[in-house]
Design a protein around this motif. Sequence first.
Motif, PDB file in Angstrom:
ATOM      1  N   THR A   1       0.057 -46.331 -22.735  1.00 14.80           N
ATOM      2  CA  THR A   1       0.300 -45.272 -21.757  1.00 14.80           C
ATOM      3  C   THR A   1       1.277 -44.256 -22.333  1.00 14.80           C
ATOM      4  OG1 THR A   1      -0.123 -46.565 -19.762  1.00 14.80           O
ATOM      5  CG2 THR A   1       1.437 -44.776 -19.552  1.00 14.80           C
ATOM      6  N   VAL A   2       1.042 -42.993 -22.036  1.00  7.81           N
ATOM      7  CA  VAL A   2       1.952 -41.919 -22.447  1.00  7.81           C
ATOM      8  C   VAL A   2       2.613 -41.329 -21.213  1.00  7.81           C
ATOM      9  CG1 VAL A   2       2.193 -39.721 -23.671  1.00  7.81           C
ATOM     10  CG2 VAL A   2       0.473 -41.388 -24.427  1.00  7.81           C
ATOM     11  N   ASP A   3       3.941 -41.250 -21.223  1.00  8.95           N
ATOM     12  CA  ASP A   3       4.703 -40.573 -20.173  1.00  8.95           C
ATOM     13  C   ASP A   3       5.471 -39.424 -20.803  1.00  8.95           C
ATOM     14  OD1 ASP A   3       4.428 -42.120 -17.570  1.00  8.95           O
ATOM     15  OD2 ASP A   3       4.995 -43.734 -18.930  1.00  8.95           O
ATOM     16  N   LEU A   4       5.519 -38.281 -20.119  1.00  9.95           N
ATOM     17  CA  LEU A   4       6.174 -37.090 -20.645  1.00  9.95           C
ATOM     18  C   LEU A   4       7.337 -36.670 -19.762  1.00  9.95           C
ATOM     19  CD1 LEU A   4       3.095 -34.843 -21.589  1.00  9.95           C
ATOM     20  CD2 LEU A   4       4.430 -36.298 -23.116  1.00  9.95           C
ATOM     21  N   PHE A   5       8.438 -36.312 -20.401  1.00 12.90           N
ATOM     22  CA  PHE A   5       9.574 -35.682 -19.732  1.00 12.90           C
ATOM     23  C   PHE A   5       9.817 -34.363 -20.460  1.00 12.90           C
ATOM     24  CE2 PHE A   5       9.906 -40.096 -18.653  1.00 12.90           C
ATOM     25  CZ  PHE A   5      10.424 -40.127 -17.360  1.00 12.90           C
ATOM     26  N   LEU A   6       9.459 -33.258 -19.805  1.00 12.36           N
ATOM     27  CA  LEU A   6       9.478 -31.937 -20.426  1.00 12.36           C
ATOM     28  C   LEU A   6      10.611 -31.101 -19.836  1.00 12.36           C
ATOM     29  CD1 LEU A   6       5.624 -31.270 -20.226  1.00 12.36           C
ATOM     30  CD2 LEU A   6       6.892 -32.411 -22.064  1.00 12.36           C
ATOM     31  N   THR A   7      11.416 -30.454 -20.702  1.00 12.83           N
ATOM     32  CA  THR A   7      12.616 -29.770 -20.203  1.00 12.83           C
ATOM     33  C   THR A   7      12.784 -28.354 -20.736  1.00 12.83           C
ATOM     34  OG1 THR A   7      14.001 -30.604 -22.012  1.00 12.83           O
ATOM     35  CG2 THR A   7      13.808 -32.001 -20.054  1.00 12.83           C
ATOM     36  N   SER A   8      11.745 -27.731 -21.193  1.00 11.30           N
ATOM     37  CA  SER A   8      11.909 -26.429 -21.830  1.00 11.30           C
ATOM     38  C   SER A   8      12.194 -25.321 -20.819  1.00 11.30           C
ATOM     39  CB  SER A   8      10.647 -26.073 -22.620  1.00 11.30           C
ATOM     40  OG  SER A   8      10.784 -24.798 -23.208  1.00 11.30           O
ATOM     41  N   GLY A   9      13.011 -24.350 -21.264  1.00 11.26           N
ATOM     42  CA  GLY A   9      13.219 -23.157 -20.469  1.00 11.26           C
ATOM     43  C   GLY A   9      12.187 -22.097 -20.786  1.00 11.26           C
ATOM     44  N   LYS A  10      11.353 -22.378 -21.795  1.00  4.13           N
ATOM     45  CA  LYS A  10      10.285 -21.464 -22.181  1.00  4.13           C
ATOM     46  C   LYS A  10       8.934 -22.110 -21.871  1.00  4.13           C
ATOM     47  CE  LYS A  10      13.212 -19.853 -25.987  1.00  4.13           C
ATOM     48  NZ  LYS A  10      13.333 -19.731 -27.477  1.00  4.13           N
ATOM     49  N   TYR A  11       7.868 -21.387 -22.209  1.00  2.00           N
ATOM     50  CA  TYR A  11       6.522 -21.911 -21.988  1.00  2.00           C
ATOM     51  C   TYR A  11       6.318 -23.190 -22.788  1.00  2.00           C
ATOM     52  CZ  TYR A  11       1.409 -22.105 -22.014  1.00  2.00           C
ATOM     53  OH  TYR A  11       0.097 -22.502 -21.891  1.00  2.00           O
ATOM     54  N   GLN A  12       5.773 -24.217 -22.129  1.00  3.29           N
ATOM     55  CA  GLN A  12       5.601 -25.521 -22.788  1.00  3.29           C
ATOM     56  C   GLN A  12       4.165 -26.041 -22.694  1.00  3.29           C
ATOM     57  OE1 GLN A  12       8.782 -28.121 -21.639  1.00  3.29           O
ATOM     58  NE2 GLN A  12       8.608 -29.395 -23.464  1.00  3.29           N
ATOM     59  N   ASP A  13       3.276 -25.305 -22.082  1.00  2.00           N
ATOM     60  CA  ASP A  13       1.863 -25.667 -21.917  1.00  2.00           C
ATOM     61  C   ASP A  13       1.712 -27.026 -21.246  1.00  2.00           C
ATOM     62  OD1 ASP A  13      -0.860 -25.622 -21.911  1.00  2.00           O
ATOM     63  OD2 ASP A  13      -1.074 -25.126 -24.043  1.00  2.00           O
ATOM     64  N   VAL A  14       2.239 -27.132 -20.039  1.00  2.00           N
ATOM     65  CA  VAL A  14       2.132 -28.363 -19.253  1.00  2.00           C
ATOM     66  C   VAL A  14       0.671 -28.730 -19.022  1.00  2.00           C
ATOM     67  CG1 VAL A  14       2.649 -29.410 -17.013  1.00  2.00           C
ATOM     68  CG2 VAL A  14       4.371 -27.997 -18.159  1.00  2.00           C
ATOM     69  N   ALA A  15      -0.191 -27.715 -18.894  1.00  2.00           N
ATOM     70  CA  ALA A  15      -1.610 -27.979 -18.633  1.00  2.00           C
ATOM     71  C   ALA A  15      -2.242 -28.799 -19.747  1.00  2.00           C
ATOM     72  CB  ALA A  15      -2.360 -26.661 -18.457  1.00  2.00           C
ATOM     73  N   SER A  16      -1.911 -28.474 -21.002  1.00  2.00           N
ATOM     74  CA  SER A  16      -2.473 -29.231 -22.133  1.00  2.00           C
ATOM     75  C   SER A  16      -1.815 -30.598 -22.261  1.00  2.00           C
ATOM     76  CB  SER A  16      -2.299 -28.446 -23.430  1.00  2.00           C
ATOM     77  OG  SER A  16      -3.052 -27.250 -23.422  1.00  2.00           O
ATOM     78  N   LEU A  17      -0.495 -30.628 -22.226  1.00  2.00           N
ATOM     79  CA  LEU A  17       0.228 -31.877 -22.452  1.00  2.00           C
ATOM     80  C   LEU A  17      -0.045 -32.905 -21.357  1.00  2.00           C
ATOM     81  CD1 LEU A  17       3.701 -30.490 -23.617  1.00  2.00           C
ATOM     82  CD2 LEU A  17       1.811 -31.298 -25.030  1.00  2.00           C
ATOM     83  N   SER A  18      -0.265 -32.463 -20.148  1.00  2.00           N
ATOM     84  CA  SER A  18      -0.433 -33.403 -19.035  1.00  2.00           C
ATOM     85  C   SER A  18      -1.707 -34.220 -19.129  1.00  2.00           C
ATOM     86  CB  SER A  18      -0.396 -32.653 -17.693  1.00  2.00           C
ATOM     87  OG  SER A  18      -1.438 -31.708 -17.602  1.00  2.00           O
ATOM     88  N   ASN A  19      -2.614 -33.860 -20.041  1.00  2.00           N
ATOM     89  CA  ASN A  19      -3.807 -34.689 -20.250  1.00  2.00           C
ATOM     90  C   ASN A  19      -3.439 -36.051 -20.834  1.00  2.00           C
ATOM     91  OD1 ASN A  19      -6.684 -33.233 -19.919  1.00  2.00           O
ATOM     92  ND2 ASN A  19      -5.118 -31.725 -20.426  1.00  2.00           N
ATOM     93  N   LEU A  20      -2.324 -36.110 -21.549  1.00  2.00           N
ATOM     94  CA  LEU A  20      -1.903 -37.388 -22.135  1.00  2.00           C
ATOM     95  C   LEU A  20      -1.601 -38.413 -21.045  1.00  2.00           C
ATOM     96  CD1 LEU A  20       0.414 -35.933 -24.922  1.00  2.00           C
ATOM     97  CD2 LEU A  20      -1.727 -37.171 -25.315  1.00  2.00           C
ATOM     98  N   PRO A  21      -0.743 -38.118 -20.090  1.00  2.00           N
ATOM     99  CA  PRO A  21      -0.518 -39.092 -19.015  1.00  2.00           C
ATOM    100  C   PRO A  21      -1.719 -39.258 -18.083  1.00  2.00           C
ATOM    101  CG  PRO A  21       1.316 -37.556 -19.205  1.00  2.00           C
ATOM    102  CD  PRO A  21       0.200 -37.005 -20.011  1.00  2.00           C
ATOM    103  N   ARG A  22      -2.471 -38.177 -17.864  1.00  2.00           N
ATOM    104  CA  ARG A  22      -3.555 -38.253 -16.871  1.00  2.00           C
ATOM    105  C   ARG A  22      -4.575 -39.320 -17.229  1.00  2.00           C
ATOM    106  NH1 ARG A  22      -5.252 -33.018 -16.728  1.00  2.00           N
ATOM    107  NH2 ARG A  22      -3.620 -32.631 -15.190  1.00  2.00           N
ATOM    108  N   PHE A  23      -4.923 -39.443 -18.490  1.00  2.00           N
ATOM    109  CA  PHE A  23      -5.963 -40.397 -18.883  1.00  2.00           C
ATOM    110  C   PHE A  23      -5.406 -41.714 -19.414  1.00  2.00           C
ATOM    111  CE2 PHE A  23      -7.975 -36.188 -19.200  1.00  2.00           C
ATOM    112  CZ  PHE A  23      -9.036 -36.387 -18.329  1.00  2.00           C
ATOM    113  N   THR A  24      -4.083 -41.871 -19.339  1.00  2.00           N
ATOM    114  CA  THR A  24      -3.483 -43.142 -19.768  1.00  2.00           C
ATOM    115  C   THR A  24      -2.673 -43.768 -18.639  1.00  2.00           C
ATOM    116  OG1 THR A  24      -1.507 -42.040 -20.657  1.00  2.00           O
ATOM    117  CG2 THR A  24      -3.366 -42.383 -22.172  1.00  2.00           C
ATOM    118  N   ALA A  25      -2.849 -43.275 -17.409  1.00  7.29           N
ATOM    119  CA  ALA A  25      -2.166 -43.810 -16.225  1.00  7.29           C
ATOM    120  C   ALA A  25      -0.663 -43.573 -16.279  1.00  7.29           C
ATOM    121  CB  ALA A  25      -2.462 -45.301 -16.046  1.00  7.29           C
ATOM    122  N   GLY A  26      -0.259 -42.493 -16.911  1.00  3.57           N
ATOM    123  CA  GLY A  26       1.150 -42.136 -16.955  1.00  3.57           C
ATOM    124  C   GLY A  26       1.464 -41.014 -15.988  1.00  3.57           C
ATOM    125  N   GLN A  27       2.545 -40.272 -16.283  1.00  5.61           N
ATOM    126  CA  GLN A  27       2.939 -39.165 -15.422  1.00  5.61           C
ATOM    127  C   GLN A  27       3.651 -38.117 -16.259  1.00  5.61           C
ATOM    128  OE1 GLN A  27       2.319 -37.149 -13.141  1.00  5.61           O
ATOM    129  NE2 GLN A  27       2.742 -38.438 -11.356  1.00  5.61           N
TER     130      GLN A  27
END
Length: 935
Positions: free
Chosen positions: A494-520
Amino acid sequence: MSNRRRAYPQPQYSAASGAPPAGFVAGVSPYGGVDQLGQQFQNLQVGAPGIAPGVAPGANGASGIPPAGANAYQYGQPAGVQPQAQVPVQQPYQQQQQPGQGYDYTAGYNAPTNGYQAQGAAGAAYGASGYGQTPALPLNQLYTADLLKELPPSISDLSLPPPPLVLPANSALVPTSESSNASPEYFRSTMNVIPNNNSLAKKSKLPMALVVRPYNALKIEDENVPVTSDTIISRCRRCRGYINPFVTLTEQGRRWRCNFCNLLNDIPSSFEYDEVSGTSKNKFSRVELNHSVVEFVAPKEYMARSPQPIVYTFIIDVSIEAVSTGLTGTITRTILESLDRIPNQNNTARVAFIGVDSSLHYFRFNEGLEGTEVLIVSDIDEPFLPSPDGLLVNLNENRPAIEKLLVDFPSYFENTANNKFALGPALRAAHKMISNIGGKLVCFAASLPNIGEGKLQAREDPNVSGKAKESQLLSAADSFYKSFAVECNSAQVTVDLFLTSGKYQDVASLSNLPRFTAGQTHFYPAWTSGKMEDVTKLSKEVSDHLSMDIALEAVLRVRGSTGLRMSSFYGNFFNRSSDLCSFPTFPRDQSYVIEMSIEENIAKPVVYFQAAVLHSTCFGERRIRVMNLAIPTSSKLDDIYASADQLAITNYYTHKAIEKAISSSLADARDYLSKSLIDILNVYKKELVAGNVAGSSPLQLSTNLRMLPLLLFSLTKHLGFRNDRVPSDLRSNALNALGSLPIPHLIKYIYPTVYSLHNMDDGCGLPEQIVNVDEETGEEVTTTSTEILLPEPMNDTRSGWENYGLYLIDNSTELFLWVSGDVVPGLVYDLFGTDNLYEVPTGKTELPEYSFEESEFNYRVRQIIGKIRENPDSITWKNLYVVIGGSSNEPIEITNQRDLQALRMWALSCLIEDKTQNEQGYREFLSALKTKVSQ
């Protein structure tokens, strides 16, 4: 400070103050039952006849219409709401059989057998009617509400449980069991009466779906789920359903008939034998025959391999962005302080650490030594493991070295100037490290991945915000993130992400990692360690995340009675096959929606559903959590509508709207929500409300669905869907939350909760006082609860706010404390310690802490905030934002007026019912609906 108790000005009643509208009686359930003193109405007991209280069979009013001069509330109908005269309540079944006798439902009426289950009167009626004929059950009555007249909407409905599940008498195997049907906290349906054919389901326009939430607390000890005492599991030989409280026993209790497919199965002889004591026992005492939610201890045949240890691999951004904002130091300190919270009862937990910039920094633990050595791999095109051992180590055995590493970790990178972040290669390397075991990859990132595999570029374009092309920004920019997530899932990672950027971080792309591995995906925009409130939120959420009692190597399957099929699945997991959902690790703070369809006509009066999660516990035991749900069926549209669950329906439409937004456009998602609601209203008007004339008819819907228009309207104004310029990272993060939140949190996220603090009752913010009557003496006995009493929620509209008021807004992720510009100085002094409003800190902050003796009001408000922040089923920590509203004379001069105005707009966006510059209010929305429905 002295303890001052002031008599603050009290506002007069207004329509938006949260008080009940005229003619409404507190505690009246919209489902045909009466709640005393506002408590949740009592669910009908299994087999309850379903007739409104006070109506005797055959008496005047049995049709659902109270006799002349009677109190309408004794009959369960809200004030001003008339029952549908054309929907009479069926007479309850008369007892047709003797206790201890059962019937075989599959062969029409049979002679009574000496079974161990009294099937009850309704079962006898079914058996007598012959197979293929469904007897009419006395289901929930239908009441109609006029949406335009019931303004403000009755938001107390949002805290009510779904309409009662009315089942035939003694339909459970053990009639005395009070938990034979699943609680809605675990398992609920959009319909608490299922249509018995597909044409009726389509005609209703109501969705058919199940909401599954296998776990409702972060810790195992906070749940009360019974566990079997042995490893004996009895399953149907044909459909593989687990034995449950709704099976039928035959042949003197030697066999059981599956309630899903009707096949006869043998009862294991060990069901009546206690392995521990070596004595015989009553099979009816087994937990799986008494409880709807139960865990089986699985034998070896349910294991592809022995349960694996829990594994955490921490991937930490060490680029200049992460170091300068303090993310690297904050995270390593948080992990250090959370080591004792990681589930590790059997001392097998393993950990690994990888620092990431343009290279991969591995940390090798030397056996028997407290120190570590740093191994740097610069080849990110083909990342490799620089050592065969010492990278993934046992937490207990290497505790001193791990603690020393976490203390020293920030110093390794404190002078870095590296602005690269190779997330893709780091994920590949970590996957290689743990793929033979499985576990979690917990990633902390303050930068956009800008080098190596999965490299991303800034693609934010304000010009397309709110337009059709925006859906492209909500989809993944690189196929790597989904394809790699699927690889991780197959390796139980499972992949879980904690993202903290003050700039663009492309949450739409990165969030596929938790979505298909039962993470968040957890997103903290513009996070900085320079703000203590930011540090507190991130640290608390990461620590709670690491302490969660996750399940490992899990799969979920949901089955239903013959004729029903599970067709679509929504949530964070990977669909391994047509009906099997795969979870490398199963989180305890998410829920899932399963859409179903009717493939053939249903002849039985009750259908059954079962959700089973096969998993390994974090303490190394293979188990199966099984949840069972029984729902009556009907051939009448009014029965379907009278028992529809508005909150579960909202959950379903939320997932469908997310799907539309990503695959098509945000406009199409909003249109879909509006069209779905119009279809439901049209069906109700044409099929269930007689005598209306087009153009002059009211806007009507069944009382149990009267909050559905408000919720779907609120959804269109939510950050995830609103027609406004919203940064794509914020939009994507909102859609991620909408797609995984359990219903209680989802509803608050869609329709925030507002409390009025300046005029709250004296008991609010203090432990609740409970008054009981001593049965022997008849005297009242007062006890103090541990629960803090909260004020009554208000409607989400500013129309009822006072210029001198103090309001608290809870939107499920943040708290806003709105201090009106004309607030009483004494109130400000009691709360903030100053009577000068100019000195009150605004924005993200905390209230000063005073004892009860120093300031009772400050103490009570902090207790309320603390109570709202308590989330035993969620890791979310809600930051508090203090917002000062404008004065009636002139705006308060604050140093940064622009930031204050933005903060005000953010807080006011939670007031969903109000009209804004770009969007209509709820009243206007209903008026527009009426026009469309009348066409």
